[in-house]
Design a protein around this motif. Structure first.
Motif, PDB file in Angstrom:
ATOM      1  N   GLY A  13       5.248  33.337  22.951  1.00  0.00           N
ATOM      2  CA  GLY A  13       5.755  34.604  23.465  1.00  0.00           C
ATOM      3  C   GLY A  13       6.298  35.499  22.372  1.00  0.00           C
ATOM      4  N   LYS A  14       6.852  36.628  22.791  1.00  0.00           N
ATOM      5  CA  LYS A  14       7.383  37.614  21.855  1.00  0.00           C
ATOM      6  C   LYS A  14       8.391  36.945  20.925  1.00  0.00           C
ATOM      7  CE  LYS A  14       9.001  42.406  21.802  1.00  0.00           C
ATOM      8  NZ  LYS A  14       7.765  42.885  21.157  1.00  0.00           N
ATOM      9  N   GLY A  15       8.202  37.130  19.626  1.00  0.00           N
ATOM     10  CA  GLY A  15       9.057  36.494  18.634  1.00  0.00           C
ATOM     11  C   GLY A  15       8.471  35.234  18.036  1.00  0.00           C
ATOM     12  N   SER A  16       7.364  34.751  18.609  1.00  0.00           N
ATOM     13  CA  SER A  16       6.719  33.542  18.103  1.00  0.00           C
ATOM     14  C   SER A  16       5.805  33.866  16.931  1.00  0.00           C
ATOM     15  CB  SER A  16       5.899  32.871  19.214  1.00  0.00           C
ATOM     16  OG  SER A  16       5.017  31.903  18.684  1.00  0.00           O
ATOM     17  N   GLN A  17       5.871  33.054  15.895  1.00  0.00           N
ATOM     18  CA  GLN A  17       4.986  33.232  14.743  1.00  0.00           C
ATOM     19  C   GLN A  17       3.662  32.507  14.955  1.00  0.00           C
ATOM     20  OE1 GLN A  17       5.766  31.015  10.980  1.00  0.00           O
ATOM     21  NE2 GLN A  17       5.785  33.044  10.019  1.00  0.00           N
ATOM     22  N   ILE A  18       3.724  31.234  15.358  1.00  0.00           N
ATOM     23  CA  ILE A  18       2.503  30.432  15.432  1.00  0.00           C
ATOM     24  C   ILE A  18       1.591  30.882  16.566  1.00  0.00           C
ATOM     25  CG2 ILE A  18       3.402  28.596  16.931  1.00  0.00           C
ATOM     26  CD1 ILE A  18       1.092  28.199  13.840  1.00  0.00           C
ATOM     27  N   ALA A  25      -6.637  33.968  15.078  1.00  0.00           N
ATOM     28  CA  ALA A  25      -7.748  33.079  14.727  1.00  0.00           C
ATOM     29  C   ALA A  25      -8.800  33.057  15.839  1.00  0.00           C
ATOM     30  CB  ALA A  25      -7.227  31.672  14.457  1.00  0.00           C
ATOM     31  N   LEU A  26      -8.349  33.036  17.063  1.00  0.00           N
ATOM     32  CA  LEU A  26      -9.271  33.017  18.201  1.00  0.00           C
ATOM     33  C   LEU A  26     -10.052  34.316  18.327  1.00  0.00           C
ATOM     34  CD1 LEU A  26      -7.000  31.101  20.667  1.00  0.00           C
ATOM     35  CD2 LEU A  26      -9.426  30.594  20.375  1.00  0.00           C
ATOM     36  N   ASN A  27      -9.438  35.406  17.929  1.00  0.00           N
ATOM     37  CA  ASN A  27     -10.101  36.718  18.046  1.00  0.00           C
ATOM     38  C   ASN A  27     -11.176  36.944  16.983  1.00  0.00           C
ATOM     39  OD1 ASN A  27      -8.613  37.556  20.252  1.00  0.00           O
ATOM     40  ND2 ASN A  27      -7.053  38.603  19.042  1.00  0.00           N
ATOM     41  N   LEU A  28     -11.137  36.173  15.914  1.00  0.00           N
ATOM     42  CA  LEU A  28     -11.943  36.492  14.743  1.00  0.00           C
ATOM     43  C   LEU A  28     -13.446  36.460  15.006  1.00  0.00           C
ATOM     44  CD1 LEU A  28     -11.355  37.359  11.867  1.00  0.00           C
ATOM     45  CD2 LEU A  28     -11.503  34.979  11.164  1.00  0.00           C
ATOM     46  N   HIS A  29     -13.903  35.532  15.840  1.00  0.00           N
ATOM     47  CA  HIS A  29     -15.341  35.406  16.080  1.00  0.00           C
ATOM     48  C   HIS A  29     -15.806  36.073  17.376  1.00  0.00           C
ATOM     49  CE1 HIS A  29     -16.198  32.885  12.625  1.00  0.00           C
ATOM     50  NE2 HIS A  29     -15.112  32.190  12.903  1.00  0.00           N
ATOM     51  N   GLY A  30     -14.881  36.602  18.158  1.00  0.00           N
ATOM     52  CA  GLY A  30     -15.244  37.382  19.333  1.00  0.00           C
ATOM     53  C   GLY A  30     -15.897  36.601  20.455  1.00  0.00           C
ATOM     54  N   LYS A  31     -15.643  35.285  20.522  1.00  0.00           N
ATOM     55  CA  LYS A  31     -16.297  34.454  21.532  1.00  0.00           C
ATOM     56  C   LYS A  31     -15.406  34.131  22.726  1.00  0.00           C
ATOM     57  CE  LYS A  31     -19.311  32.083  18.213  1.00  0.00           C
ATOM     58  NZ  LYS A  31     -19.699  30.768  17.628  1.00  0.00           N
ATOM     59  N   VAL A  32     -14.120  34.503  22.648  1.00  0.00           N
ATOM     60  CA  VAL A  32     -13.180  34.127  23.699  1.00  0.00           C
ATOM     61  C   VAL A  32     -12.312  35.312  24.088  1.00  0.00           C
ATOM     62  CG1 VAL A  32     -13.097  31.706  22.985  1.00  0.00           C
ATOM     63  CG2 VAL A  32     -11.452  33.328  22.040  1.00  0.00           C
ATOM     64  N   GLU A  33     -11.698  35.180  25.248  1.00  0.00           N
ATOM     65  CA  GLU A  33     -10.773  36.207  25.734  1.00  0.00           C
ATOM     66  C   GLU A  33      -9.541  35.531  26.324  1.00  0.00           C
ATOM     67  OE1 GLU A  33     -10.584  39.909  28.968  1.00  0.00           O
ATOM     68  OE2 GLU A  33     -12.379  38.645  28.817  1.00  0.00           O
ATOM     69  N   LEU A  34      -8.369  36.005  25.934  1.00  0.00           N
ATOM     70  CA  LEU A  34      -7.113  35.523  26.501  1.00  0.00           C
ATOM     71  C   LEU A  34      -6.899  36.185  27.853  1.00  0.00           C
ATOM     72  CD1 LEU A  34      -4.374  34.014  26.279  1.00  0.00           C
ATOM     73  CD2 LEU A  34      -3.493  36.020  25.060  1.00  0.00           C
ATOM     74  N   VAL A  35      -6.735  35.369  28.913  1.00  0.00           N
ATOM     75  CA  VAL A  35      -6.618  35.940  30.260  1.00  0.00           C
ATOM     76  C   VAL A  35      -5.395  35.449  31.020  1.00  0.00           C
ATOM     77  CG1 VAL A  35      -9.111  36.289  30.488  1.00  0.00           C
ATOM     78  CG2 VAL A  35      -8.086  34.150  31.301  1.00  0.00           C
ATOM     79  N   ALA A  36      -4.702  34.429  30.510  1.00  0.00           N
ATOM     80  CA  ALA A  36      -3.585  33.864  31.268  1.00  0.00           C
ATOM     81  C   ALA A  36      -2.532  33.324  30.318  1.00  0.00           C
ATOM     82  CB  ALA A  36      -4.079  32.747  32.191  1.00  0.00           C
ATOM     83  N   GLY A  37      -1.306  33.196  30.809  1.00  0.00           N
ATOM     84  CA  GLY A  37      -0.272  32.648  29.956  1.00  0.00           C
ATOM     85  C   GLY A  37       1.044  32.357  30.646  1.00  0.00           C
ATOM     86  N   SER A  38       1.734  31.380  30.094  1.00  0.00           N
ATOM     87  CA  SER A  38       3.146  31.137  30.368  1.00  0.00           C
ATOM     88  C   SER A  38       3.784  31.083  28.993  1.00  0.00           C
ATOM     89  CB  SER A  38       3.344  29.823  31.130  1.00  0.00           C
ATOM     90  OG  SER A  38       4.729  29.563  31.320  1.00  0.00           O
ATOM     91  N   PHE A  39       4.108  32.243  28.453  1.00  0.00           N
ATOM     92  CA  PHE A  39       4.423  32.377  27.036  1.00  0.00           C
ATOM     93  C   PHE A  39       5.837  31.951  26.666  1.00  0.00           C
ATOM     94  CE2 PHE A  39       1.149  35.631  27.949  1.00  0.00           C
ATOM     95  CZ  PHE A  39       0.152  35.167  27.113  1.00  0.00           C
ATOM     96  N   SER A  40       6.686  31.769  27.669  1.00  0.00           N
ATOM     97  CA  SER A  40       8.077  31.438  27.383  1.00  0.00           C
ATOM     98  C   SER A  40       8.719  30.817  28.614  1.00  0.00           C
ATOM     99  CB  SER A  40       8.839  32.713  26.987  1.00  0.00           C
ATOM    100  OG  SER A  40      10.229  32.475  26.885  1.00  0.00           O
TER     101      SER A  40
END
Length: 381
Positions: A13-18, A25-40
């Motif tokens: 979540g907001k404030g996270s480095q890793i 890294a996931l965005n670099l090759h354009g093969k995936v999309e982030l669609v869901a999360g429980s970030f904190s």
């Protein structure tokens, strides 16, 4: 791929480095999309992060249990989850998603005990799911070329390995309260039984195992607590015997002033040696007994074509950590896609750090603790 795969993230979540690094890294090759999360654990943080990432609020969840259960019931459920939370939560989160039929990428160390890691390995295999662990340094192009050189016999039989991962970020007294975002790493209730060895020592173990394919037979460890005597290790010296009678020494430290993130190794064989440092990741130093040493760069003609085919930038340009991380993800994503298409995976498809590597990392941590707690005795691996 005709269609992008989808993933969700727990933590980051907001404030996270890793978490940010994983997403880049996931965005670099354009093969995936982030669609869901429980970030904190703080749902407000999850909502803020989700909005910044332009996610549908219906797929922002209060906690990982809700996320795993609800995502598993969707027709368009996520193809995998990325876990970027503190160590003590990895087991429960990964278990929840594996039980709900979702592939997993987990930050290292895999868990806080070897038994937990073995349980996750068993569950992933039982449910026929792919499970990766983010040992990202094996993604560097020249690490992959070093592995080929060792395998081809270029340096002969390995006799000795010297590897270090040293950094300075804990070289403060007192540490507690100085860096709130990171101080959990030395808290046994959150980090587990080890800080330094579990945090960066496992990278050394994994990197040497990957390049040499040597198996540890026994080890002798001294784990030091220079900064916080009543908390966890911040420095460790580890002697290693391998199963082919070769030897090694690992030094891993978070108190080495003057070193920011220095991961390096020297592998010395009967015919030659290979040396590499992350701070000069584009280069290998190759020495053989019958000719002067060479510096081999990523742009060198001798680097295998199949390695060059995976370059993000041409060989004359510097390769960085995010690109190496992206290569690990690219292999993982391709394997998920292939299995989703009903194809049988080959060993070459599983060219990313797996749950088995995570289990080995936890065995390494526990054996180091066993040795150190007994005064630095030799213990069988």
């Amino acid at each position: 791929m005709t269609k992008k795969l989808t993933y969700g993230m727990v933590g980051g979540g907001k404030g996270s480095q890793i978490g940010t690094i994983h997403r880049k890294a996931l965005n670099l090759h354009g093969k995936v999309e982030l669609v869901a999360g429980s970030f904190s654990r703080n749902f407000k943080n999850t909502l803020i992060t989700g909005r910044e990432l332009k996610l549908d609020e219906k797929r922002l969840y209060n906690n990982y249990v809700e996320m795993a259960e609800k995502e598993s019931k969707r027709n368009d459920k996520i193809d995998f989850v990325v876990i970027v939370t503190p160590n003590n939560s990895h087991y429960d989160i990964a278990k929840s998603f594996l039980e709900n039929g979702i592939n997993v990428m987990c930050e290292k160390p895999l868990t806080v005990t070897l038994n937990q890691a073995l349980e996750l390995q068993k569950l992933a295999n039982k449910n026929n799911l792919l499970f990766a662990v983010s040992y990202a340094y094996t993604g560097y192009s020249m690490i992959r070329y070093a592995r080929e050189l060792v395998k081809s016999g270029k340096i002969g039989e390995v006799r000795f390995v010297n590897s270090q991962y040293i950094s300075e970020w804990m070289a403060k007294v007192p540490f507690i309260g100085k860096v709130p975002r990171h101080e959990w790493r030395s808290d046994p209730d959150i980090s587990g039984l080890s800080n330094c060895v579990a945090d960066i020592g496992v990278h050394v173990e994994n990197l040497i195992s990957y390049v040499t394919n040597l198996k540890i037979h026994s080890l002798c460890a001294r784990m030091d607590k220079f900064i916080e005597k009543d908390r966890l290790d911040d420095n460790a010296s580890i002697l290693v015997n391998y199963d082919n009678n070769s030897k090694g020494i690992y030094w891993t430290s978070q108190i080495t002033i003057g070193h920011e993130n220095n991961l390096n190794f020297g592998i010395y064989g009967t015919k030659g040696s290979i040396e590499w440092s992350q701070e000069r990741a584009n280069y290998l130093r190759l020495s053989t007994i019958d000719e002067p040493f060479k510096i081999i760069s990523r742009g060198n003609d001798k680097v295998s074509d199949h390695i060059k085919d995976e370059y993000v930038a041409p060989g004359g340009h510097q390769e960085g950590y995010v690109e190496a991380f992206a290569r690990i993800y690219d292999k993982f994503v391709d394997a998920i896609y292939k299995r989703k298409q009903g194809e049988i995976l080959t060993p070459s498809d599983i060219d990313f750090p797996t749950v088995e590597d995570g289990v080995q990392g936890m065995r390494f941590v526990e054996k180091c603790l066993e040795s150190s707690n007994q005064g630095g005795v030799w213990v069988n691996f």
